[in-house]
Structure formats: structure tokens, C-alpha cells
Design an enzyme around this catalytic site. Structure first.
Site, PDB file in Angstrom:
ATOM      1  N   ASP A 267      31.956   4.631 -31.018  1.00  0.00           N
ATOM      2  CA  ASP A 267      30.879   5.453 -30.462  1.00  0.00           C
ATOM      3  C   ASP A 267      31.417   6.778 -29.931  1.00  0.00           C
ATOM      4  O   ASP A 267      30.793   7.838 -30.115  1.00  0.00           O
ATOM      5  CB  ASP A 267      30.089   4.700 -29.387  1.00  0.00           C
ATOM      6  CG  ASP A 267      30.959   3.852 -28.480  1.00  0.00           C
ATOM      7  OD1 ASP A 267      32.004   3.366 -28.920  1.00  0.00           O
ATOM      8  OD2 ASP A 267      30.579   3.666 -27.310  1.00  0.00           O
TER       9      ASP A 267
ATOM     10  N   TYR B 201      30.924  -6.593 -44.439  1.00  0.00           N
ATOM     11  CA  TYR B 201      30.580  -6.436 -45.846  1.00  0.00           C
ATOM     12  C   TYR B 201      31.224  -7.510 -46.722  1.00  0.00           C
ATOM     13  O   TYR B 201      31.073  -7.496 -47.939  1.00  0.00           O
ATOM     14  CB  TYR B 201      31.025  -5.057 -46.344  1.00  0.00           C
ATOM     15  CG  TYR B 201      30.046  -3.940 -46.037  1.00  0.00           C
ATOM     16  CD1 TYR B 201      29.433  -3.867 -44.797  1.00  0.00           C
ATOM     17  CD2 TYR B 201      29.759  -2.967 -46.983  1.00  0.00           C
ATOM     18  CE1 TYR B 201      28.567  -2.839 -44.501  1.00  0.00           C
ATOM     19  CE2 TYR B 201      28.886  -1.938 -46.695  1.00  0.00           C
ATOM     20  CZ  TYR B 201      28.287  -1.873 -45.445  1.00  0.00           C
ATOM     21  OH  TYR B 201      27.422  -0.863 -45.156  1.00  0.00           O
TER      22      TYR B 201
ATOM     23  N   LYS C 272      36.161  -0.889 -32.276  1.00  0.00           N
ATOM     24  CA  LYS C 272      35.365  -1.275 -31.102  1.00  0.00           C
ATOM     25  C   LYS C 272      36.085  -2.420 -30.391  1.00  0.00           C
ATOM     26  O   LYS C 272      35.502  -3.436 -30.019  1.00  0.00           O
ATOM     27  CB  LYS C 272      33.949  -1.685 -31.537  1.00  0.00           C
ATOM     28  CG  LYS C 272      32.957  -1.861 -30.406  1.00  0.00           C
ATOM     29  CD  LYS C 272      32.591  -0.567 -29.703  1.00  0.00           C
ATOM     30  CE  LYS C 272      31.525  -0.808 -28.639  1.00  0.00           C
ATOM     31  NZ  LYS C 272      31.232   0.412 -27.851  1.00  0.00           N
TER      32      LYS C 272
ATOM     33  N   ASP D 101      31.466   2.991 -43.238  1.00  0.00           N
ATOM     34  CA  ASP D 101      30.242   3.321 -43.958  1.00  0.00           C
ATOM     35  C   ASP D 101      29.398   4.299 -43.144  1.00  0.00           C
ATOM     36  O   ASP D 101      28.906   5.314 -43.657  1.00  0.00           O
ATOM     37  CB  ASP D 101      29.467   2.037 -44.233  1.00  0.00           C
ATOM     38  CG  ASP D 101      28.357   2.238 -45.246  1.00  0.00           C
ATOM     39  OD1 ASP D 101      28.261   3.336 -45.836  1.00  0.00           O
ATOM     40  OD2 ASP D 101      27.571   1.298 -45.460  1.00  0.00           O
TER      41      ASP D 101
END
Length: 361
Positions: free
Chosen positions: A224, A124, A191, A248
Site C-alpha cells: 500500500d 493465482y 505485505k 498484477d
């Protein structure tokens, strides 16, 4: 003494739900000197931008603002008024409580989670290159010459910056929030198994910060696996801290666990400034119909009052919202449908605000 607060009504349903919010805040008896300024699609013609300079100046002067939703173009045009405000004032911490409320349709009960999302870095940050542009082609060649993988011709490119400083302050904020609110655990979401440089840095810093808070449990989870865990048993989580993009996505997932974005308030916090907002969009399809649910905007105002040290007024608002939803009579159509399976008997945006105000009496 009155608190100076900038009010940005926004567009779509923004003017309606901010009107309801303002009436509820005023009913608490807390003195607010509202400074109303417009931003969004409606001011583009006059100012050539959805975020005019005088809006930024007003927020800078007061240090506190609350806004309605502002439409963000998809795939083209101005990036986002929300993102621009966060970057202009370095509002690095996005705080989104997700708490079960009466009348909310959910598979779970008694959910009480807080998402702490880094607001200024990651994808972002806005470092993007259009497909076929000179900059994208030059960057692709540079990366290839330095041993990077080649791109398909015509690729668009986004760059994901994550810094030690940005990571440290957001993780520290999450732990300080947990400590001040009496919470027991912080989960850092990442991640790092794939994004070893960027998410790996975030994870290393998170572990370093966690060592300074031995009284608060710490864990890290791959994003995940976190999403799966939230769906299977959200009670395993307490405070979650995440880089921008994951935050987000996960914050909207958690809002879905407690009835949707219409129930989810939000705050954007920096060192010198704070901007409060509902987490949902502008819903232009229902704008002007007096049917929008203002709960998220009203609860965002309660967060604002806490920020202003008006804790009793904030508590009264939350209790009144809960009582109104629990009673289930003077509620908007979305809540009425979740309670009864029908919208019969639903009330409008302002009538719902009237009911919340009545429960504060």
C-alpha cells in the site's frame, strides 16, 4: 536462419493488433517463420477448451510465442488462457516495462520503471474452493480444529502458496535483470506486516538474495505504501519485484502512469520458453472496427526480438513507435485525443502500423 515463433491472435481486438504487429516485425527484415494457432473463446465449440492441446504443443516446440489478448471470464468458467500458459510452461517471470512515450497523457514525464512479477504462485495458483462445497466446508473445519479462525458459513476459500524456491528465483531474476540492464535499485514489494507467513517468507528470501548483489541498491516496501509512493513520485523507483497478485495490480497502476495499458508491453519468461503479450484486455466492444491501438502489442514484439538476440530490429521498432507518436499525425483515436483533446484526424489500427513501418525506412 528464420526464427520459429508461434502467433496466437486471440479474440476481441487480438486479430487486428497482432496483424499490425506482424507487419511491423516483418518490415524489420528479420526472418520469422510464423506458426499461427488459435486460442480463446472462438475455439471453445470445436475443442471444448479455449486452450487446445495443439496450441500447447506448438509453443513447447518453438519455445517462443507472441499472443493477442484473450477474453477471461469474470467470476466463472475457465480461469484464464494467460494463466494456463504461464503455468503449463512455468513462465515464472512476468516482465512489464513502463516507459513514458510521446503522446501519452500522464501527470509525469521521463518514467522508466520495470515490474518483475512472480507468475506461478500466490493467489493465482488457482487453489480455490467454491462456497458451500464439501471441500470448502472440510477445510474450514480442519482449520478451526487446528486453532485457526472460523469462517462465516458459505464462505469461498482461496489458498495463497508462496515457496522459498519460487521467491528466490523471481528475486534473483529481478536482480540479474537490473544488473544486465544497468539499473540501480530493486524494490521488493510485500505485505509482510500482515501476511507474516507467506509475504514474510518472500521478504526474508528477497533480503537474502539482495545480499549477493551489493552493487545494486535494495529496499523493501509494503504494497500500500508502494502504491502511494508511485502516485506521489514514481521516479523514486526503478525495478520492482512482487508476488503475483500485487504485481498484477501494481503493473497496471504503473501502466496508468505512462498513458494506460495500450502503451504497456509484457513478457512471460521461463527457463525453456517465453510468451510475449500486450498487457491490456480484448476490448470486444471495439473489435473489428480498426480503431484499436496496437502500440503495446508492437512493443511486446520488440521485447520478443530482444529475446531472440535481434537487438537492432528491436531498437528500430521502438524508435519508430516513438517517432510516430511524437509526430502525432498518424495515430489512433486514443492517442489523438490525448494530444489534441479531439479524435479528429485519427487513423485506424493498420494505418498506424503503416506509419510505424514508414519511420523504420
Amino acid at each position: 536462419m528464420a526464427h520459429d515463433v508461434v502467433l496466437i491472435p486471440g479474440d476481441g481486438i487480438g486479430p487486428e493488433i497482432t496483424q499490425a504487429m506482424r507487419r511491423v516485425v516483418d518490415a524489420t527484415g528479420v526472418e520469422i517463420a510464423w506458426q499461427v494457432v488459435d486460442a480463446g473463446a472462438g475455439v471453445m465449440k470445436e475443442y471444448g477448451t479455449p486452450l487446445p492441446r495443439h496450441v500447447l504443443d506448438a509453443v513447447a516446440k518453438t519455445g517462443v510465442a507472441i499472443k493477442g489478448p484473450v477474453t477471461t471470464p469474470v467470476g466463472t468458467g475457465f480461469r484464464s488462457v494467460n494463466v494456463a500458459l504461464r503455468q503449463a510452461f512455468d513462465l515464472y517471470a512476468c516482465v512489464r516495462p513502463c516507459v513514458t512515450l510521446p503522446g501519452a497523457t500522464s501527470r509525469y514525464q521521463d518514467i522508466d520503471l520495470v515490474i518483475v512479477r512472480e507468475n506461478t504462485e500466490d493467489l493465482y495458483a488457482g487453489i480455490e474452493f467454491e462456497p458451500g462445497s464439501f471441500e470448502a466446508d472440510r477445510l474450514a473445519r480442519l482449520l478451526e480444529r487446528n486453532g485457526g479462525r472460523s469462517f462465516r458459513p458459505g464462505s469461498a476459500i482461496s489458498i495463497k502458496p508462496i515457496s522459498p524456491e519460487g521467491s528466490r528465483r523471481i528475486v534473483t531474476y529481478a536482480f540479474e535483470y537490473a544488473r544486465s540492464m544497468g539499473r540501480n535499485k530493486v524494490t521488493a514489494v510485500h505485505k509482510a506486516n500482515i501476511m507474516k507467513a507467506t509475504d514474510g517468507l518472500f521478504l526474508r528470501v528477497a533480503r537474502e538474495v539482495a545480499a549477493s548483489y551489493p552493487e545494486i541498491a535494495f529496499e523493501d516496501k509494503i504494497v500500500d505504501a508502494t502504491c502511494m509512493g508511485l502516485v506521489m513520485d514514481p521516479h523514486d523507483f526503478d525495478v520492482l519485484v512482487l508476488p503475483n497478485l500485487y504485481g498484477d495490480i501494481v503493473s497496471d497502476l504503473c501502466a496508468g502512469l505512462v498513458g494506460g495499458l495500450g502503451m504497456a508491453p509484457g513478457a512471460n519468461i521461463g527457463e525453456e520458453c517465453a510468451v510475449f503479450e500486450a498487457t491490456h484486455g480484448s476490448a470486444p466492444d471495439i473489435a473489428g472496427k480498426d480503431i484499436a491501438n496496437p502500440t503495446a502489442e508492437i512493443l511486446s514484439a520488440a521485447m520478443m526480438l530482444d529475446h531472440l538476440d535481434e537487438h537492432e530490429a528491436a531498437r528500430r521498432i521502438r524508435d519508430a513507435v516513438s517517432a510516430t507518436l511524437s509526430e502525432g499525425e498518424q495515430v489512433t483515436a486514443d492517442v489523438r485525443r490525448s494530444l489534441t483533446g479531439s479524435t479528429e484526424g485519427a487513423v485506424g489500427t493498420q494505418a498506424y502500423a503503416d506509419a510505424v513501418i514508414a519511420h523504420m525506412a
